[in-house]
Design an enzyme around this catalytic site. Structure first.
Site, PDB file in Angstrom:
ATOM      1  N   THR A 158      -8.895   2.763   8.975  1.00 23.58           N
ATOM      2  CA  THR A 158      -9.131   1.730   7.962  1.00 23.58           C
ATOM      3  C   THR A 158      -7.892   1.665   6.808  1.00 23.58           C
ATOM      4  O   THR A 158      -7.556   2.664   6.535  1.00 23.58           O
ATOM      5  CB  THR A 158     -10.424   1.821   7.091  1.00 23.58           C
ATOM      6  OG1 THR A 158     -10.444   3.092   6.593  1.00 23.58           O
ATOM      7  CG2 THR A 158     -11.659   1.967   8.113  1.00 23.58           C
ATOM      8  N   ASP A 159      -7.811   0.439   6.115  1.00 22.03           N
ATOM      9  CA  ASP A 159      -7.035   0.542   5.097  1.00 22.03           C
ATOM     10  C   ASP A 159      -8.143   1.377   3.966  1.00 22.03           C
ATOM     11  O   ASP A 159      -9.389   1.402   4.435  1.00 22.03           O
ATOM     12  CB  ASP A 159      -6.748  -0.807   4.402  1.00 22.03           C
ATOM     13  CG  ASP A 159      -5.664  -0.812   3.379  1.00 22.03           C
ATOM     14  OD1 ASP A 159      -5.385   0.388   3.132  1.00 22.03           O
ATOM     15  OD2 ASP A 159      -4.997  -1.483   3.342  1.00 22.03           O
ATOM     16  N   TRP A 160      -7.536   1.829   3.199  1.00 25.65           N
ATOM     17  CA  TRP A 160      -8.202   2.924   2.101  1.00 25.65           C
ATOM     18  C   TRP A 160      -9.405   2.321   1.615  1.00 25.65           C
ATOM     19  O   TRP A 160      -9.308   1.468   0.720  1.00 25.65           O
ATOM     20  CB  TRP A 160      -7.224   3.591   1.194  1.00 25.65           C
ATOM     21  CG  TRP A 160      -6.817   5.002   1.657  1.00 25.65           C
ATOM     22  CD1 TRP A 160      -6.697   5.959   0.967  1.00 25.65           C
ATOM     23  CD2 TRP A 160      -6.173   5.396   2.714  1.00 25.65           C
ATOM     24  NE1 TRP A 160      -6.212   6.877   1.703  1.00 25.65           N
ATOM     25  CE2 TRP A 160      -5.820   6.464   2.730  1.00 25.65           C
ATOM     26  CE3 TRP A 160      -5.841   4.536   3.880  1.00 25.65           C
ATOM     27  CZ2 TRP A 160      -5.155   7.142   3.959  1.00 25.65           C
ATOM     28  CZ3 TRP A 160      -5.372   4.930   5.031  1.00 25.65           C
ATOM     29  CH2 TRP A 160      -4.874   6.467   4.896  1.00 25.65           C
TER      30      TRP A 160
END
Ligand code: BGC
Length: 759
Positions: free
Chosen positions: A229-231
């Site tokens: 995931t993006d953060w």
């Protein structure tokens, strides 16, 4: 480690261990399974240097000293696959030295709008160029047995509401423009990781989008790596895992691990789904472990030199009237502008590295007797009265200095607060004080040169008043050395614009729908992004895609195709000769665009399908060959769920920019697999007439219609009525034939014909 070996390892893990592997230990680390030899590994941001958090610090922004390579905006302008590989390899080596397993980058999002705040971290408005440059970067990093992580998948083209916005987009546009760069890089370079974006796509978060992550990325493109995931992009962890998100970052403190365990226990999640994710994660961690090079040395001095070399190849000479550049050291030159003293080398946000070894243009010219400097402006707006007084003083000093010199070089650009991750730009202009200064200097000094430091296009209201413009983008820590080298002719500029510079922001196709409403943004311009739009509308632009000048001249001759006719499953070779007809060594980016001459589907005027950067001594010539496959001709058909070619002639346009085509050839392409159309009672006759497969049946139908509707050319009703009848017949749906023909064409006949055509 192979997938099979990873499978064996994962089969020995407990449910809790497996769930644990699917989220981070903390902000930058993945969890270990010590008893099975799976180590804890660390990742860090790229893409243009290492942002590795200092081991002894709690602050995620406190990173170790690193080398800052040119930003992606600049890298794409190099059009240089080898240079991108080298930069990637240098960063991969640094990762080994610093024990980093995956470097988070590159960003392959398309520049839909020139004011997306993060454009400096992306490559281009063109998917082919983005995909090629991304692939080279990934191959470079991974040549050191460290993973690259392509991001942000997908359609993350703005910073406004990036964590919640819903991107409404049709499938053809997604496939041809926004996914294409990822597809190219994933297939060609096999990145270890793909980072899914924060936004939603057609209603579903990227982190829950099974169509995107599983059906397209993993199944259709055959992607074997892991999806992270993006953060903080996770929404529902269980749905996310099922959709194809293998790793959640940063860690959730164990909360979402428990959710996964429970979901398996209560039958809401198949354990095989968890196993698949773990196998992907474990195989990458173990590959890193197996190839760990703890004797790698990070020689920052060497990398700095490389950063300088690469920066030189990225800069784009936009204008050079009367060959004012290169300058001679004998001329009296005044450098004006804060960026000469302190260049803007990189953008703000997660890609920002702690670069210490940058040098300014000013430092580079300190031994040149004829060069002087005045600051001219500050990069911070003047607010107080004192600041305003000072601003005026600087302005006047700059004018005086410009008047007394033979050449004025203004180092202008966008200050940090104008563009960054997390917000979009408000407009496409330089700070007003800089525009005023350039204008004023140009009025009193005919030899005015502008050097730009900016991560994305700007408007240039003074373009006709200055003699030269050098676009350096955000050139990394070597930008000072590189600009001076180019200004004084040590290096011949060879960059080309990876994006169009429109005259004004309002000209951009996304203008009416950027950044959208509070909940969604509609990509109404469809596939017409960047030059695809400006070309189709035949609009003037400030500088076209692919544009960039040189201190030498190049001649293009002898275009040849190896076949005049091909099927779309064969490849075609296009060869041209390029010669350096000037007096200096130089590099030229030879660009190949393809045009579908006639099509029923709406298509761009031309699309980039090949480029090569060629180095040539004066008088030297080289031949360049491009190999084109099916994608050079195809468009994506959403109903037919695939890439199709329309039979016919395609032009091969070779040139020095998208608007400087020097040579053309053509080829006739026949598709092997045609798009199967479904004909119904509502299909109009005109569409049936173009069917090539059932020529006899269609000819018979046409004969009947011609006689019944009298469209065979006999002028009975007068010209306009005849034309009307012909058009009306072409537009007539099949269902209307029996009634309009007064039964002469029966319903049974129409039904039989449709059955045959659809068989
Ligand atoms: C950015 C990513 C970055 C991550 C970790 C996110 O906010 O969008 O590009 O890799 O943070 O810093």
């Amino acid at each position: 480690m192979t997938r099979e070996e990873a499978k064996k390892l994962v089969s020995q893990m407990t449910l809790e261990e497996k769930a644990g592997l699917c989220s981070g230990k903390d902000f930058w680390r993945l969890k270990s399974v010590e008893r099975l030899g799976v180590p804890e590994v660390m990742v860090c941001d790229g893409p243009n240097g290492l942002r590795k958090q200092r081991e002894d610090s709690d602050n995620i922004n406190d990173s170790i000293e690193a080398v800052c390579f040119p930003g992606s905006c600049a890298e794409a302008a190099s059009f240089d696959r080898d240079a991108m590989f080298q930069a990637g390899a240098a960063m991969g080596n640094a990762c080994q030295a610093e024990n980093i397993s995956i470097l988070l980058g590159p960003g392959a999002n398309i520049k839909r709008s020139p004011i997306c705040g993060r454009n400096f971290e992306y490559y281009s408005e063109d998917p082919y160029l983005s995909g090629q440059i991304a692939a080279s970067h990934i191959q470079g990093v991974q040549s050191k047995h460290v993973g690259a992580c392509i991001k942000h998948f997908a359609a993350n083209n703005q910073e406004t509401r990036r964590m919640s916005i819903d991107v409404e987009i049709d499938e053809r546009t997604l496939r041809e423009i926004y996914l294409a760069a990822f597809e190219e890089a994933v297939k060609e370079a096999k990145p270890w990781a793909v980072m899914c974006s924060y936004n939603r796509i057609n209603g579903t978060f990227a982190s829950e989008n099974k169509w995107l992550l599983k059906d397209v990325l993993k199944d259709e493109w055959g992607y074997e790596g892991l999806v992270v995931t993006d953060w903080g992009a996770i929404n529902d962890r269980v749905i996310g895992l099922e959709a194809g998100v293998d790793l959640e970052m940063p860690g959730s403190g164990g909360t979402t691990d428990v959710m996964l365990v429970e979901a398996v226990k209560n039958g809401n999640l198949a354990e095989s789904v968890l196993d698949d994710s773990c196998e992907r994660i474990v195989s990458r961690i173990m590959t890193y472990k197996e190839n760990r090079n703890d004797s790698a040395v990070w020689d920052r001095t060497e990398d700095h030199k490389l950063a300088v070399e690469i920066a030189k190849g990225c800069m784009v000479l936009l204008k050079n009237e009367s060959d004012i550049l290169p300058l001679s050291k004998e001329q009296s030159v005044v450098m004006i502008g804060k960026f000469a003293e302190k260049p803007r080398i990189q953008g703000g946000g997660s890609s920002h590295v702690n670069a210490k070894n940058w040098s300014s243009a000013l430092e580079q010219v300190k031994t040149m007797e004829n060069v002087t400097y005045v600051s001219g402006f500050d990069t911070r707006d003047a607010v107080s009265e004192d600041e305003k007084r000072l601003e005026k003083q600087r302005f006047n000093d700059a004018l005086a200095a410009a008047k007394n010199a033979e050449v004025a070089v203004i180092y202008a650009g966008l200050p940090d607060v104008y563009e960054s991750e997390a917000f979009d730009r408000k407009h496409m202009r330089l700070p007003e004080i800089q525009n005023q200064l350039i204008q004023a200097v140009a009025q009193i000094q005919p030899n005015t040169v502008v050097v730009l430091h900016n991560g994305s296009p700007i408007e240039m209201p003074w373009i006709n008043d200055v003699k030269a413009v050098l676009e350096t983008y955000l050139g990394g820590e070597g930008v000072g050395e590189a600009t001076v080298d180019i200004l004084f002719g040590e290096t011949n500029p060879s960059g080309k614009l990876p994006e169009t510079f429109p005259i004004k922001l309002e000209d951009n196709p996304s203008y009416l729908n950027f950044p959208g409403s509070t909940t969604k943004v509609e990509y109404k311009e469809g596939i017409f992004v960047g030059y695809r739009y400006y070309d189709k509308k035949n609009m003037d632009v400030l500088f076209p895609f692919g544009h960039g000048l040189s201190y030498t001249t190049f001649e293009y001759t002898d275009i040849e195709v190896n076949k005049e006719q091909i099927t779309d499953e064969e490849t075609l070779e296009v060869t041209v000769t390029v010669a350096n007809t000037g007096k200096r060594f130089g590099k030229e980016v030879v660009q190949l665009y393809v045009q579908d001459v006639e099509s029923q589907v709406i298509r761009p005027v031309k699309e980039l399908k090949g480029f090569e950067k060629v180095a040539l001594e004066p008088g030297e010539s080289k031949s360049v060959t491009f190999t084109l496959g099916k994608r050079a001709w195809a468009y994506y058909d959403a109903e037919g769920k695939g890439w199709y070619t329309e039979e016919g002639e395609f032009k091969l346009l070779v040139g020095a920019s998208s608007r400087d085509i020097r040579l053309e050839a053509s080829v006739y392409v026949t598709p092997v697999q045609k798009l199967k159309r479904v004909y119904t009672m509502n299909t109009i006759l005109g569409d049936l007439y173009s069917n090539q497969e059932f020529k006899d049946e269609i000819a018979e139908l046409k004969r009947m219609c011609d006689s019944v509707f009298d469209t065979d050319g006999e002028k009975m009703l007068g010209e306009s009525m005849d034309a009307m009848m012909e058009a009306q017949t072409r537009e007539m749906p099949m269902k209307s034939l029996p009634s309009f023909s007064n039964g002469k064409i029966s319903r049974e006949y129409v039904e039989e014909l449709l059955k045959k055509l659809n068989a």
